[in-house]
Design a protein around this motif. Structure first.
Motif, PDB file in Angstrom:
ATOM      1  N   ARG A  50     107.978  42.701 -22.474  1.00 32.67           N
ATOM      2  CA  ARG A  50     107.911  41.291 -22.853  1.00 32.67           C
ATOM      3  C   ARG A  50     108.205  41.068 -24.325  1.00 32.67           C
ATOM      4  N   THR A  51     108.201  42.114 -25.139  1.00 33.66           N
ATOM      5  CA  THR A  51     108.477  41.962 -26.565  1.00 33.66           C
ATOM      6  C   THR A  51     109.397  43.083 -27.014  1.00 33.66           C
ATOM      7  N   CYS A  52     109.952  42.931 -28.204  1.00 34.81           N
ATOM      8  CA  CYS A  52     110.855  43.954 -28.742  1.00 34.81           C
ATOM      9  C   CYS A  52     110.151  45.291 -28.931  1.00 34.81           C
ATOM     10  N   LYS A  53     108.876  45.272 -29.230  1.00 32.19           N
ATOM     11  CA  LYS A  53     108.142  46.527 -29.406  1.00 32.19           C
ATOM     12  C   LYS A  53     108.050  47.309 -28.109  1.00 32.19           C
ATOM     13  N   GLN A  54     108.204  46.635 -26.982  1.00 31.77           N
ATOM     14  CA  GLN A  54     108.036  47.281 -25.686  1.00 31.77           C
ATOM     15  C   GLN A  54     109.346  47.736 -25.055  1.00 31.77           C
ATOM     16  N   VAL A  55     110.494  47.406 -25.639  1.00 28.54           N
ATOM     17  CA  VAL A  55     111.765  47.848 -25.058  1.00 28.54           C
ATOM     18  C   VAL A  55     112.150  49.202 -25.625  1.00 28.54           C
ATOM     19  N   SER A  56     112.886  49.972 -24.832  1.00 27.65           N
ATOM     20  CA  SER A  56     113.260  51.313 -25.272  1.00 27.65           C
ATOM     21  C   SER A  56     114.766  51.504 -25.386  1.00 27.65           C
ATOM     22  N   SER A  57     115.545  50.481 -25.041  1.00 30.42           N
ATOM     23  CA  SER A  57     116.999  50.588 -25.164  1.00 30.42           C
ATOM     24  C   SER A  57     117.577  49.235 -25.561  1.00 30.42           C
ATOM     25  N   CYS A  58     118.786  49.280 -26.102  1.00 31.58           N
ATOM     26  CA  CYS A  58     119.442  48.035 -26.475  1.00 31.58           C
ATOM     27  C   CYS A  58     119.754  47.188 -25.244  1.00 31.58           C
ATOM     28  N   GLU A  59     120.135  47.828 -24.149  1.00 25.76           N
ATOM     29  CA  GLU A  59     120.416  47.065 -22.928  1.00 25.76           C
ATOM     30  C   GLU A  59     119.176  46.316 -22.450  1.00 25.76           C
ATOM     31  N   GLU A  60     118.048  46.967 -22.498  1.00 20.54           N
ATOM     32  CA  GLU A  60     116.797  46.304 -22.105  1.00 20.54           C
ATOM     33  C   GLU A  60     116.496  45.136 -23.037  1.00 20.54           C
ATOM     34  N   ALA A  61     116.767  45.313 -24.336  1.00 17.83           N
ATOM     35  CA  ALA A  61     116.549  44.240 -25.302  1.00 17.83           C
ATOM     36  C   ALA A  61     117.471  43.061 -25.031  1.00 17.83           C
ATOM     37  N   VAL A  62     118.728  43.348 -24.718  1.00 20.04           N
ATOM     38  CA  VAL A  62     119.689  42.274 -24.435  1.00 20.04           C
ATOM     39  C   VAL A  62     119.291  41.539 -23.160  1.00 20.04           C
ATOM     40  N   ARG A  63     118.849  42.273 -22.152  1.00 19.35           N
ATOM     41  CA  ARG A  63     118.391  41.622 -20.914  1.00 19.35           C
ATOM     42  C   ARG A  63     117.179  40.731 -21.192  1.00 19.35           C
ATOM     43  N   LEU A  64     116.277  41.205 -22.014  1.00 16.71           N
ATOM     44  CA  LEU A  64     115.109  40.409 -22.389  1.00 16.71           C
ATOM     45  C   LEU A  64     115.553  39.134 -23.102  1.00 16.71           C
ATOM     46  N   TRP A  65     116.456  39.267 -24.037  1.00 18.72           N
ATOM     47  CA  TRP A  65     116.976  38.135 -24.808  1.00 18.72           C
ATOM     48  C   TRP A  65     117.713  37.149 -23.906  1.00 18.72           C
ATOM     49  N   CYS A  66     118.588  37.661 -23.048  1.00 17.88           N
ATOM     50  CA  CYS A  66     119.334  36.789 -22.126  1.00 17.88           C
ATOM     51  C   CYS A  66     118.422  36.138 -21.100  1.00 17.88           C
ATOM     52  N   GLY A  67     117.292  36.784 -20.818  1.00 15.55           N
ATOM     53  CA  GLY A  67     116.334  36.229 -19.873  1.00 15.55           C
ATOM     54  C   GLY A  67     115.464  35.132 -20.453  1.00 15.55           C
ATOM     55  N   GLY A  68     115.659  34.814 -21.746  1.00 22.70           N
ATOM     56  CA  GLY A  68     114.932  33.691 -22.320  1.00 22.70           C
ATOM     57  C   GLY A  68     114.004  34.013 -23.469  1.00 22.70           C
ATOM     58  N   TYR A  69     113.849  35.279 -23.822  1.00 27.62           N
ATOM     59  CA  TYR A  69     112.956  35.627 -24.928  1.00 27.62           C
ATOM     60  C   TYR A  69     113.716  35.445 -26.243  1.00 27.62           C
ATOM     61  N   ARG A  70     113.682  34.244 -26.784  1.00 28.55           N
ATOM     62  CA  ARG A  70     114.462  33.876 -27.966  1.00 28.55           C
ATOM     63  C   ARG A  70     113.958  34.534 -29.249  1.00 28.55           C
ATOM     64  N   ARG A  71     112.720  34.954 -29.266  1.00 28.21           N
ATOM     65  CA  ARG A  71     112.189  35.601 -30.471  1.00 28.21           C
ATOM     66  C   ARG A  71     112.808  36.976 -30.694  1.00 28.21           C
ATOM     67  N   ALA A  72     113.531  37.493 -29.679  1.00 28.56           N
ATOM     68  CA  ALA A  72     114.170  38.803 -29.820  1.00 28.56           C
ATOM     69  C   ALA A  72     115.181  38.807 -30.963  1.00 28.56           C
ATOM     70  N   ASP A  73     115.799  37.658 -31.233  1.00 26.50           N
ATOM     71  CA  ASP A  73     116.747  37.547 -32.341  1.00 26.50           C
ATOM     72  C   ASP A  73     116.162  36.591 -33.374  1.00 26.50           C
ATOM     73  N   GLY A  74     115.129  37.044 -34.006  1.00 23.76           N
ATOM     74  CA  GLY A  74     114.390  36.196 -34.940  1.00 23.76           C
ATOM     75  C   GLY A  74     115.187  35.724 -36.141  1.00 23.76           C
ATOM     76  N   ASP A  75     116.144  36.527 -36.608  1.00 27.32           N
ATOM     77  CA  ASP A  75     116.913  36.121 -37.794  1.00 27.32           C
ATOM     78  C   ASP A  75     118.226  35.433 -37.443  1.00 27.32           C
ATOM     79  N   GLY A  76     118.522  35.287 -36.139  1.00 26.81           N
ATOM     80  CA  GLY A  76     119.702  34.536 -35.709  1.00 26.81           C
ATOM     81  C   GLY A  76     121.039  35.214 -35.966  1.00 26.81           C
ATOM     82  N   ASP A  77     121.043  36.528 -36.127  1.00 22.78           N
ATOM     83  CA  ASP A  77     122.305  37.216 -36.406  1.00 22.78           C
ATOM     84  C   ASP A  77     123.030  37.696 -35.150  1.00 22.78           C
ATOM     85  N   GLY A  78     122.475  37.397 -33.958  1.00 23.19           N
ATOM     86  CA  GLY A  78     123.128  37.786 -32.708  1.00 23.19           C
ATOM     87  C   GLY A  78     122.770  39.185 -32.249  1.00 23.19           C
TER      88      GLY A  78
END
Length: 100
Positions: A50-78
């Motif tokens: 559910r948070t960036c601290k809990q993901v173990s790969s970039c793909e998992e992070a991107v899926r989290l972000w695409c799934g609606g977790y907007r805080r994953a890209d806190g600085d807005g750099d994509g």
């Protein structure tokens, strides 16, 4: 009984009958949303991540972000979850692969 004869129905019985019928016609309740993935495939990820601290790969992070977790890209750099995703190119490649 003639067609002119009236049948008296007690109001409480009519209400009870209506409620019983309505409950039989009501749709069933689906399983709770927390027992399902956050999004449907191909973006499905486990609820545990559910948070960036809990993901173990970039793909998992991107899926989290695409799934609606907007805080994953806190600085807005994509680049979501910069603890596992290093470059925008890596993120863009994953997004293209999963259809996000």
């Amino acid at each position: 009984m003639d067609s002119d004869d009236k049948v008296a129905v007690h109001p409480a019985r009519a209400t009870l009958t209506l409620l019983l019928f309505a409950s039989l016609c009501a749709p069933t309740i689906a399983s709770p949303p927390w027992s399902e993935p956050i999004a449907t495939a191909p973006l499905a990820i486990p609820v545990a991540a559910r948070t960036c601290k809990q993901v173990s790969s970039c793909e998992e992070a991107v899926r989290l972000w695409c799934g609606g977790y907007r805080r994953a890209d806190g600085d807005g750099d994509g680049i979501p979850c910069e603890n596992v995703c290093r470059t925008k190119e890596e993120v863009d490649r994953i997004r293209a692969a999963i259809g996000c």
